[in-house]
Enzyme design. Structure first.
Site, PDB file in Angstrom:
ATOM      1  CE  LYS A  26      34.334  66.005  29.921  1.00 23.40           C
ATOM      2  NZ  LYS A  26      35.190  65.408  30.853  1.00 23.40           N
ATOM      3  NE  ARG A  64      45.187  43.454  28.705  1.00 25.03           N
ATOM      4  CZ  ARG A  64      46.243  42.650  28.864  1.00 25.03           C
ATOM      5  NH1 ARG A  64      47.439  43.158  29.087  1.00 25.03           N
ATOM      6  NH2 ARG A  64      46.112  41.339  28.796  1.00 25.03           N
ATOM      7  CG  ASP A  66      42.778  67.848  34.051  1.00 26.18           C
ATOM      8  OD1 ASP A  66      42.570  68.134  32.856  1.00 26.18           O
ATOM      9  OD2 ASP A  66      41.979  67.185  34.750  1.00 26.18           O
ATOM     10  CE1 TYR A  77      34.657  66.251  36.823  1.00 26.58           C
ATOM     11  CE2 TYR A  77      36.411  64.636  36.851  1.00 26.58           C
ATOM     12  CZ  TYR A  77      35.091  64.964  36.646  1.00 26.58           C
ATOM     13  OH  TYR A  77      34.207  63.990  36.263  1.00 26.58           O
TER      14      TYR A  77
HETATM   15  C1  LIG Z   1      39.058  68.735  34.188  1.00 29.25           C
HETATM   16  C2  LIG Z   1      38.656  67.301  34.047  1.00 29.25           C
HETATM   17  N1  LIG Z   1      39.572  66.331  34.244  1.00 29.25           N
HETATM   18  C3  LIG Z   1      39.261  65.025  34.147  1.00 29.25           C
HETATM   19  C4  LIG Z   1      37.974  64.611  33.863  1.00 29.25           C
HETATM   20  C5  LIG Z   1      37.646  63.158  33.798  1.00 29.25           C
HETATM   21  O1  LIG Z   1      37.522  62.723  32.481  1.00 29.25           O
HETATM   22  P1  LIG Z   1      36.527  61.556  31.987  1.00 29.25           P
HETATM   23  O2  LIG Z   1      35.138  61.998  32.262  1.00 29.25           O
HETATM   24  O3  LIG Z   1      36.858  61.425  30.534  1.00 29.25           O
HETATM   25  O4  LIG Z   1      36.884  60.331  32.762  1.00 29.25           O
HETATM   26  C6  LIG Z   1      36.983  65.578  33.641  1.00 29.25           C
HETATM   27  C7  LIG Z   1      35.602  65.172  33.340  1.00 29.25           C
HETATM   28  O5  LIG Z   1      34.701  65.979  33.345  1.00 29.25           O
HETATM   29  C8  LIG Z   1      37.336  66.957  33.740  1.00 29.25           C
HETATM   30  O6  LIG Z   1      36.438  67.925  33.554  1.00 29.25           O
END
Ligand SMILES: Cc1ncc(COP(=O)(O)O)c(C=O)c1O
Length: 389
Positions: free
Chosen positions: A209, A58, A184, A111
């Site tokens: 992604k 961890r 992000d 998001y």
């Molecule tokens: C722009 C963006 N940030 C954060 C996330 C969250 O990531 P996760 O689905 O890996 O938890 C997503 C998920 O679609 C996203 O599109």
């Protein structure tokens, strides 16, 4: 790569770093690919006598270290931390930086999962948020003056409206108000855009992604510019424990190696799809920063290497037609997520962004979002054309 050249990895090009940073051949066996250290614990040579600092997975695991080292290099950051998901990374970051009473400015088109984290989880712990469309820098400045936020949280391009935020200007604004700028960078990936080089303080990713790139692993990451944040983040990553497991870290790192070539193809295919949609009579607007008419086109040109693989569009036939198109494609698979080699289609209002329904962040019901994959672009255009017919 021998250890001498690995020490100079920060001087190497992006593609070379993606393949080599943190990924020296195994010193014991010579294995060229970092092994999956599928172990929870490590033999100590006497109490406290760890080999390389590893005591419990961890806290740290060599496969995760390889991924974290590589991500830090790709974002030109001081250090990276890998998590079990993008949301786990966001949660750990916010709870490390903020205290009850702190405020965060979030994108007016964030998001849905990020909005839900602030609105449904963090608010109950005294961290409040204000959604502001960050394409309007004066509105952000007014909100910052009124709110005195701890963080300005940005996405660019945004999910799913593909708006573009000027990272340099936002960083200046945030710092002028004593706030940190978190970006992000999931939609762009570090190959297309490096927010830390543009003035941001911290980058977060859903590595699920483009970084992973093959729709086979869920993960997240935080990359910091100021090493001063490292100790607190490492402490909380271990204390709260939502870490990337060794196999997930390995899969992500395997994807990262080909990020540059995949992104070039994603961008080329998306540009062709966006141009074709723009000419289609059933489509009322195409949201793609690579189109010269996109309001953020010039800013995107100045801060991105290319315009990315995500394309959203709105339909003259409204929600009914949007839902029908999503049902009719055959190569574009109906599904959430994005950034994999295969093309995906979705209806944000009912799928990825259902959590913002009824909020100021609600997305238009006639909107369709595409994650354009790296298939033959002629096949992708033919599929969209039959679905829109
Ligand atoms: C722009 C963006 N940030 C954060 C996330 C969250 O990531 P996760 O689905 O890996 O938890 C997503 C998920 O679609 C996203 O599109």
């Amino acid at each position: 790569m021998n250890s001498e050249s690995s020490a100079n990895v920060e001087k190497l090009g992006f593609e070379t770093q993606a393949i080599h940073a943190g990924q020296d051949p195994d010193p014991v066996t010579g294995a060229v690919v970092p092994p999956i250290y599928q172990t929870s614990t490590y033999k100590q040579d006497g109490i406290g006598g760890t080999r390389g600092g590893y005591e419990y997975s961890r806290t740290a695991n060599p496969t995760r270290t390889a991924l974290e080292t590589c991500l830090a290099a790709l974002e030109n950051g001081a250090r990276a931390f890998a998590f079990a998901s993008g949301m786990a990374a966001e949660d750990c970051l916010i709870r490390t930086l903020c205290r009850p009473g702190d405020r965060v400015i979030i994108p007016g088109d964030a998001y849905g999962g990020t909005f839900r984290l602030f609105d449904k989880v963090l608010k109950a712990w005294g961290i409040t948020h204000a959604p502001v469309m960050q394409t309007d820098l004066e509105a952000v400045a007014r909100a910052a003056a009124a709110q005195r936020p701890r963080i300005i949280w940005a996405e660019t391009p945004t999910n799913p409206l593909l708006s573009i935020v000027d990272i340099r200007a936002l960083a200046e604004l945030a710092h002028g108000h004593g706030a940190l700028l978190v970006v992000d960078n999931t939609f762009a990936s570090p190959y297309l855009q490096r927010p830390l080089d543009l003035g941001a303080d911290i980058v977060v990713h859903s590595t699920t992604k483009y970084l992973g790139g093959h729709s086979d692993v869920v993960g997240g990451a935080i990359v910091i510019k100021d090493p001063g944040h490292a100790a607190d983040l490492a402490f909380n990553q271990n204390a709260t424990g939502a870490v990337a497991g060794p196999f997930d870290a390995w899969l992500t790192l395997r994807g990262v190696k080909t990020l540059a070539v995949r992104m070039d193809r994603h961008c080329g295919n998306a540009a062709r799809v966006a141009r074709a949609l723009a000419d289609h009579p059933a489509v009322t607007s195409v949201l793609y920063p690579g189109l010269p008419g996109h309001p953020g086109h010039e800013i995107a040109r100045s801060q991105m290497r290319d315009f990315g693989g995500m394309v959203s569009f709105r339909l003259a036939g409204g929600e009914r037609q949007a839902v029908e198109v999503c049902a009719r494609t055959t190569l574009f698979t109906l599904g959430e997520s994005l950034g994999g080699v295969e093309s995906l289609i979705e209806h944000p209002a009912r799928m990825t962004h259902a959590s913002v329904a009824g909020s100021p962040l609600e997305v238009p019901p006639d909107l369709v979002r595409l994650s354009v994959g790296i298939e033959d672009p002629d096949d992708l255009l033919a599929d969209l054309s039959q679905a829109l017919a």
